[in-house]
Enzyme design. Structure first.
Site, PDB file in Angstrom:
ATOM      1  N   ASP A  66      16.955   2.774  60.393  1.00 55.58           N
ATOM      2  CA  ASP A  66      17.205   1.472  59.777  1.00 55.58           C
ATOM      3  C   ASP A  66      15.925   0.909  59.174  1.00 55.58           C
ATOM      4  OD1 ASP A  66      15.995   1.079  62.241  1.00 55.58           O
ATOM      5  OD2 ASP A  66      17.735   0.168  63.169  1.00 55.58           O
ATOM      6  N   ASP A 135      22.536  -5.831  73.942  1.00 55.24           N
ATOM      7  CA  ASP A 135      23.971  -6.038  73.690  1.00 55.24           C
ATOM      8  C   ASP A 135      24.691  -4.726  73.373  1.00 55.24           C
ATOM      9  OD1 ASP A 135      22.930  -5.420  71.240  1.00 55.24           O
ATOM     10  OD2 ASP A 135      23.496  -7.292  70.253  1.00 55.24           O
ATOM     11  N   HIS A 137      23.762  -2.492  70.993  1.00 52.47           N
ATOM     12  CA  HIS A 137      23.700  -1.977  69.616  1.00 52.47           C
ATOM     13  C   HIS A 137      22.900  -0.680  69.562  1.00 52.47           C
ATOM     14  CE1 HIS A 137      19.932  -4.677  68.833  1.00 52.47           C
ATOM     15  NE2 HIS A 137      19.514  -3.422  68.902  1.00 52.47           N
ATOM     16  N   GLU A 142      25.350  -3.917  65.131  1.00 54.61           N
ATOM     17  CA  GLU A 142      25.537  -4.985  66.104  1.00 54.61           C
ATOM     18  C   GLU A 142      26.979  -4.944  66.640  1.00 54.61           C
ATOM     19  OE1 GLU A 142      22.933  -6.272  67.067  1.00 54.61           O
ATOM     20  OE2 GLU A 142      21.792  -7.425  65.591  1.00 54.61           O
TER      21      GLU A 142
HETATM   22  P1  PGA Z   1      13.613  -1.819  71.929  1.00 57.39           P
HETATM   23  O1  PGA Z   1      14.809  -1.975  70.884  1.00 57.39           O
HETATM   24  O2  PGA Z   1      13.310  -0.361  71.981  1.00 57.39           O
HETATM   25  O3  PGA Z   1      12.488  -2.596  71.301  1.00 57.39           O
HETATM   26  O4  PGA Z   1      14.073  -2.370  73.232  1.00 57.39           O
HETATM   27  C1  PGA Z   1      15.913  -1.132  70.991  1.00 57.39           C
HETATM   28  C2  PGA Z   1      16.944  -1.502  69.962  1.00 57.39           C
HETATM   29  O5  PGA Z   1      17.052  -2.680  69.602  1.00 57.39           O
HETATM   30  O6  PGA Z   1      17.677  -0.602  69.529  1.00 57.39           O
END
Ligand code: PGA
Length: 284
Positions: A66, A135, A137, A142
């Site tokens: 992304d 959450d 994702h 999302e």
């Molecule tokens: P993080 O993010 O590795 O910074 O916890 C993971 C994500 O949002 O996919």
């Protein structure tokens, strides 16, 4: 789905680094799908260490999951620039083999379509590394993202902007501190500001991610334990996008003790791992 519970973040990073090194050693033209965020950074540090001992990454291709919309091409917060500095430049992957959705182009709809075509033309992703949001994702799909989605523009939730704010704040704080010699103590009191995080992103879809040959999802810390329990043991639902991994024939979840804490069948996963026979796949 295979679940591997490791003692701590560093053990998880070493295990994933082993897997990537074995793959690249066997097939130097491997196509890696990579994630940013804080979770995989220890894995990249481990891979950089190992490349110093001679593993050749120069024929490896990379596709990022992304990218943020609305940043300048030289912004350190662009995921393309992050992965270059954390991993691909230090291990010597030529920049023309490192791809991220181009969020600075005028025609974003066309870019999304062409990104999918580029992945296909490269022969698809051999190994996709994933983090997970609290959450559930994956990439920036999302909750309520279509489980069949393709690369497209998404709007971040407030939670995701909060979770990403620290990085943006730290960089801004660092550059302002450099410019005006603000001392460390003042800088450390600055709070993350989610307004600095773009509201929109381009992200591979869940359908795109599921086409990778092997998925490895890494998670550390108790703030990920609900998402991991739902991903591994909950019903498949777009409310927890990572549950789509249950439909993939080769998905591995590597979690530390804290992230694994809410798994009901944790003893079973550990027993499977301890009693692997040669007929069962291994992560490395
Ligand atoms: P993080 O993010 O590795 O910074 O916890 C993971 C994500 O949002 O996919």
């Amino acid at each position: 789905m295979e679940v591997i519970v490791v003692d701590n973040e560093q053990d998880g990073a070493e295990l994933v680094a082993d897997t990537i090194c074995n793959l690249v050693a066997k097939a130097p033209t491997t196509v890696l799908g990579l994630a940013t965020g804080s979770t995989p950074s220890a894995t990249y540090a481990e891979l950089c260490k190992r490349s110093e001992f001679g593993l050749d990454f120069s024929r490896t291709t990379v596709f990022m999951l992304d990218e943020f919309l609305g940043l300048e091409p030289d912004d350190d917060s662009l995921y393309l620039n992050s992965i270059r500095s954390w991993f691909t430049d230090p291990v010597g992957i030529p920049r023309e083999q490192v791809h991220a959705p181009d969020s600075c182009t005028q025609d974003i709809a066309r870019e999304c379509k062409e990104y999918e075509e580029k992945i296909r033309a490269a022969g698809g992703v051999d190994l996709q590394l994933l983090g997970i949001g609290r959450d559930g994702h994956i990439a920036f799909n999302e909750p309520t993202s279509s489980l069949g989605s393709r690369t497209r523009v998404k709007t971040l939730t407030d939670q995701s902007r909060w979770d990403n704010a620290e990085g943006f704040n730290a960089r801004q704080a660092a550059s302002q501190a450099l410019a005006s010699s603000i001392d460390e103590e003042t800088r450390s009191t600055w709070q993350p500001d989610p307004e600095q995080v773009p509201l929109h992103v381009i992200t591979q879809g869940i359908g795109t991610i599921l086409e990778a040959k092997h998925l490895i999802l890494l998670a550390n810390g108790s703030h990920k334990s609900d998402a991991i329990a739902a991903t591994v043991e909950g019903p498949i639902t777009s409310m927890v996008p990572a549950t789509a991994l249950q439909m993939h024939p080769h998905a591995t979840v590597v979690v530390d003790q804290q992230a694994a804490a809410k798994l009901q069948l944790i003893d079973y996963y550990q027993a499977i791992h301890a009693a692997k026979i040669h007929l069962q796949p291994r992560i490395t």
